[in-house]
Design an enzyme around this catalytic site. Structure first.
Site, PDB file in Angstrom:
ATOM      1  N   HIS A 114       5.405   0.180 -12.997  1.00  0.00           N
ATOM      2  CA  HIS A 114       4.392  -0.892 -13.010  1.00  0.00           C
ATOM      3  C   HIS A 114       3.048  -0.518 -13.036  1.00  0.00           C
ATOM      4  O   HIS A 114       2.645   0.175 -12.106  1.00  0.00           O
ATOM      5  CB  HIS A 114       4.778  -2.004 -11.941  1.00  0.00           C
ATOM      6  N   GLU A 117       0.933  -0.845  -9.962  1.00  0.00           N
ATOM      7  CA  GLU A 117       1.327  -0.268  -8.461  1.00  0.00           C
ATOM      8  C   GLU A 117       0.992   1.288  -8.630  1.00  0.00           C
ATOM      9  O   GLU A 117       1.693   2.156  -8.995  1.00  0.00           O
ATOM     10  CB  GLU A 117       2.855  -0.650  -8.389  1.00  0.00           C
ATOM     11  N   HIS A 221       7.039   2.675  -6.035  1.00  0.00           N
ATOM     12  CA  HIS A 221       6.608   1.263  -6.617  1.00  0.00           C
ATOM     13  C   HIS A 221       5.612   0.974  -5.373  1.00  0.00           C
ATOM     14  O   HIS A 221       5.437   1.662  -4.400  1.00  0.00           O
ATOM     15  CB  HIS A 221       7.821   0.551  -6.765  1.00  0.00           C
ATOM     16  N   GLU A 325       9.763   1.717  -2.244  1.00  0.00           N
ATOM     17  CA  GLU A 325       8.418   0.736  -2.322  1.00  0.00           C
ATOM     18  C   GLU A 325       7.537   1.294  -1.075  1.00  0.00           C
ATOM     19  O   GLU A 325       7.777   1.328  -0.076  1.00  0.00           O
ATOM     20  CB  GLU A 325       8.882  -0.578  -2.046  1.00  0.00           C
TER      21      GLU A 325
END
Length: 480
Positions: A114, A117, A221, A325
């Site tokens: 993404h 990110e 991420h 994440e």
């Protein structure tokens, strides 16, 4: 070809006596043989890399400078181009950067899938820097690079990054590629047919992992602080089709979707979480957002998604991938990057070392030729792994007793029982015997497993379809 075969035979003969020792992993039995990974490393001889965000040209110049400075430890290659023509760079860091080391696994990290990110993009540049500058002085890093080929892709979505803006924590601007596709919803899916148009970036990654047999992977991420493991999608997407609203609410009921290797995925996630400075505390990024016990979660239990990269790696290629994440803010100010590096540095390294856990070895025929694409299946774990063109296999497993089925076309199948311990991987060298009958009759050919084609979903039209698509997009964009 003959020279390669002789080299392989020498290596195979020596493997039984030396392989286990050469793969001994200090991290697996609690012995610490390296310098403290938390210490600030020396970078006197490395190309400059400041804690700032690097655009595509700056990143390219840095990667080329490192490759030129450390040709014995690095190799830079592109797996393809983005929609707007930017290279999808990958840096290999290893003592054998230009070719596969027989008997030693390939691993990878992919960041910035993404575009907005951005922390993982910079952390992989700093990981490259740390590995090449520490090889000569840190025994742990030396062991890792001597026994592993590490492939690092700082940005899978350089076009999205180019339009993202520093300091934007929660917006979706730059999340998608230049054609406005979410790349982490663009892979084939086992549970539900993915009708999204394939994108150049995902097609490049699919080709990449079809050519290199990766064993372990991490996808970096932002937007939360948790290690999320397969499955991302859920079997509930196959049922509840009588009503569009029924399907919507069933898909988001936060039910875990358990893989055959759930124990291993939980362990891998905990390795990252517990070596991280904060993740294992289950920190909630903002009021109302979920807390994650020990800093890990099953992907579908968090929220289901179709077309994710980690499920594709696992089910299509036998590569165990976890989604990491690593920042509550998707694109935090650059002055915070040193903190993120210190928080994640040890996790990034220790996670990759887990590839040396479990069982590994070679599958050969009666003439000591490697058996390519032999199916490797652990009893009770309904996922097939396959040998490489050198007959190699790796299977990450926790300590215990296992039975493994090995089969290949034209050979008699074989079953092997073995034990995995915690301190070092188990070496298994298997010889498959020809299935040709003595009287010259036809070969025995094991029946292939039935195909597991995902069902074709019932198309939805009208106002309910619009409501469903809007709801799905809202959930995906909110969670990351």
């Amino acid at each position: 070809m003959e020279a390669r075969k002789k080299l392989f035979l020498i290596y195979f003969m020596l493997a039984g006596s030396t392989f286990a020792q050469s793969f001994h992993n200090p991290s697996l039995n609690g012995e610490e043989t390296s310098t403290n990974l938390g210490e600030v490393e020396s970078r006197e001889n490395a190309p400059d890399l400041e804690f700032q965000y690097h655009d595509h040209d700056q990143m390219t110049r840095y990667l080329r400078a490192v490759s030129a400075k450390y040709p014995e430890l690095t190799a830079l290659y592109s797996i393809g181009k983005s929609v707007q023509g930017r290279d999808l760079w990958v840096m290999v860091v290893s003592v054998s950067p230009y070719e596969h080391m027989i008997g030693k696994p390939d691993v990878k990290y992919v960041a910035n899938i993404h575009g907005n990110e951005a922390v993982g993009r910079e952390l992989l540049l700093h990981l490259i820097q740390y590995l090449v500058t520490s090889y000569a002085t840190d025994p742990y890093v030396k062991w890792l690079l001597d026994n592993t080929r590490i492939h690092l892709m700082p940005s899978m979505n350089p076009d999205g990054f180019a339009i993202s803006r520093e300091g934007q924590c929660d917006t979706i601007h730059g999340r998608h590629n230049a054609r406005r596709h979410d790349l982490n919803r663009n892979f084939p899916d086992f549970f539900k047919a993915n009708t999204k148009q394939p994108q150049p970036e995902t097609e490049a990654v699919k080709q990449w992992i079809s050519k290199i047999q990766f064993v372990l992977s991490g996808s970096l991420h932002g937007g939360a602080l948790v290690a999320s493991y397969p499955f991302d999608n859920t079997p509930s997407s196959r049922i509840c089709r009588s009503s569009v609203l029924c399907s919507v609410f069933q898909n988001y009921e936060h039910t875990p979707s358990i893989s055959p290797d759930d124990d291993v995925f939980k362990h891998l996630s905990l390795v990252y979480s517990k070596n991280h400075a904060k993740m294992s505390r289950g920190v909630s990024c903002k009021s109302g957002s979920p807390r994650f016990e020990n800093g890990i979660t099953n992907g579908a239990a968090w929220y289901p998604l179709t077309g994710g990269m980690q499920d594709y790696n696992y089910l299509w290629h036998g590569c165990m991938e976890v989604t990491l994440e690593i920042s509550c803010c998707k694109y935090p100010p650059a002055h915070e990057l040193p903190k993120y590096w210190q928080d994640n540095k040890q996790s990034l390294i220790k996670y990759l070392a887990e590839v040396h856990r479990g069982a590994h070895g070679f599958v050969m025929d009666e003439n000591n030729n490697p058996v390519e694409r032999a199916a490797i299946k652990i009893k009770g774990r309904d996922v097939n792994y396959h040998t490489t063109n050198f007959g190699e296999f790796w299977r990450i497993l926790l300590p215990g007793t296992y039975r493994m089925d090995i089969s290949a076309e034209g050979y008699l199948p074989q079953e092997v029982e073995f034990i995995v311990i915690d301190s070092h991987p188990t070496l298994l060298n298997v010889t498959l015997r020809s299935a040709k009958r003595i009287d010259g009759g036809p070969y025995y050919r094991p029946l292939p497993p039935p195909p597991r084609a995902p069902p074709v979903p019932t198309p939805s039209t009208g106002i309910f379809a619009s409501l469903t698509n809007s709801f799905n997009n809202m959930v995906s964009n909110f969670f990351g």
